[in-house]
Design a protein around this motif. Structure first.
Motif: not given
Lengths: 301, 157
Positions: A218-232
């Motif tokens: 769950i933490l890994t998912f959260g970190l990767l999702v935040e780092l991918s914020g530029f995909l917005l």
């Protein structure tokens, strides 16, 4: 210009504005305004409980904001912010959002002068800043809306990337070690217990305490999702990234009992191509009063 | 049009960077968003327990949750945000009578006939390399109807 292609994509100046696109950006503006009102008045009602500044933030480093703890000033400031934002919405004064942001800043640094650094309202204020800049520096209404939307998308994505980077800088890749979550869940259990008087871990939290790998996942998912914020920033990936971010926020509610409502609502609006849906609905009755009203507002000078 | 928008964006980013760089990462609404970036560190929060108005202060021992006297007092009762009290307990270094008076003010009329113990709650891993966590409570001060009694260690610090 460097990154010209990227900025063209971000601001979409070469695309003709549609009625659906107009409705979408107005929806963002109205939701932002609602959130500003909510913060302004709830903070105003809280400030009289305070009596001195303990940790100065922002402008409070330079001016003593303790006068804001007097109910008359707290509520007057909320009133000024409300009026300025209303003037901004109806488009009567192009600088009203910019001035509103200044008063909103004063409001924030007064409310959060007790040691807590809250990030719950940052996105709302960044959306306000986006509209403020667009209205202050551009004359054409359609351009203002495209610039505002481009800024909102950019700052939202940037904020999440920054949050992810802060974690990597602060703790490195081991940030997502599931046992770290045990500390945070314990911390949040005390917070909820202190605030509400009762607290009980939910099923997901119990499972995470039991299975380290689940907590790590769950933490890994959260970190990767935040780092991918530029995909917005890109139309094709925006809805996927928005869905991931909303899922992450739901995960934060379930695991840490922190509800970032304003972030979720803004992501729900800017993350999906609602403009296409609005266009389709409006096309069903092309001569409706709503269509006429939108077109009149779109092309108003 | 595009050039102007990009110029504004770059200007905002420069102002953003300057402000957060000179204000420990926070100049609302600009932020580096550092929440939960320090993983694995000991944490500190606060918890208030309600005790009788005539409570006799005995000692300042560090306790486990099942050893705490009285009952948890929900801050919702006084409309106080937990983050404010927790941060005050964690970051405050000034325990002067004026500061204590500010804290008493949070509790308003409740202090007429109630006594409270305000604890600093600390969480950490039980041992190095362990997944097990422990939470300990240090009494910071007692708020009684007619007096405030501060943990003497705070004054020493």
């Amino acid at each position: 210009m460097r990154f010209e292609g990227f900025f063209k994509h971000l601001f979409q100046f070469d695309r003709e504005e549609t009625r659906g696109g107009y409705l979408l950006i107005k929806l963002v503006e109205v939701v932002m305004a609602y959130q500003v009102f909510m913060y302004a008045w709830s903070w105003a009602s809280y400030m009289p409980l305070l009596s001195e500044v303990i940790l100065p933030l922002g402008l409070a480093n330079y001016i003593n904001v303790e006068f804001m703890f007097e109910p008359v000033f707290a509520y007057a400031n909320a009133f000024v912010i409300t009026v300025l934002v209303l003037i901004g919405i109806i488009g009567k004064w192009r600088y009203s959002y910019l001035v509103a942001l200044l008063f909103f800043h004063l409001h924030y640094v007064s409310r959060y002068s007790q040691g807590e650094i809250s990030h719950g309202s940052n996105l709302t204020a960044m959306v306000l800043l986006s509209f403020a800049l667009a209205y202050a520096f551009f004359n054409d209404k359609s351009t203002q809306r495209k610039v505002a939307f481009g800024f909102v998308i950019f700052f939202t994505g940037m904020g999440y990337v920054s949050a992810g980077m802060s974690k990597l800088i602060g703790s490195g890749p081991v940030w997502s070690d599931g046992s770290h979550m045990y500390l945070w869940m314990g911390e949040r259990s005390i917070d909820r217990l202190s605030q509400d008087g009762v607290f009980q871990f939910n099923l997901l939290q119990e499972l995470m305490f039991e299975h380290w790998w689940l907590s790590t996942l769950i933490l890994t998912f959260g970190l990767l999702v935040e780092l991918s914020g530029f995909l917005l920033w890109f139309r094709k990936t925006r809805w996927i990234q928005a869905t991931m971010l909303i899922s992450m926020h739901v995960g934060i509610v379930l695991t840490m009992n922190i509800f970032f409502g304003p972030y979720i609502y803004i992501l729900l609006i800017i993350g999906y191509p609602w403009d296409k849906l609005f266009n389709r609905l409006l096309d069903k009755k092309p001569h409706s009063e709503l269509n006429t009203l939108i077109e009149r507002r779109m092309y108003a000078a | 049009m595009l050039k102007k928008a990009v110029k504004i964006l770059y200007t905002v980013l420069i102002i953003y960077a300057l402000l957060v760089a000179t204000h420990l990462g926070e100049f609302w609404p600009f932020s580096i968003y550092p929440m939960f970036s320090q993983a694995g560190n000991e944490w500190s929060r606060s918890l208030v327990h309600e005790v009788g108005a005539d409570y006799q202060v005995e000692d300042w021992q560090v306790l486990r949750s099942d050893e705490l006297p009285g009952n948890v007092f929900a801050l919702d009762n006084i409309g106080l945000n937990q983050n404010d009290l927790a941060n005050l307990i964690q970051k405050n270094e000034d325990w002067s009578p004026r500061r204590m008076q500010s804290i008493r003010r949070y509790f308003g009329d409740y202090l007429n006939d109630h006594g409270f113990v305000v604890y600093r709650a600390r969480g950490r891993f039980a041992d190095q390399g362990s997944h097990e966590t422990v939470i300990e409570f240090t009494p910071y001060f007692y708020l009684l109807p007619d007096t405030t009694i501060l943990n003497p260690k705070l004054l020493d610090e």
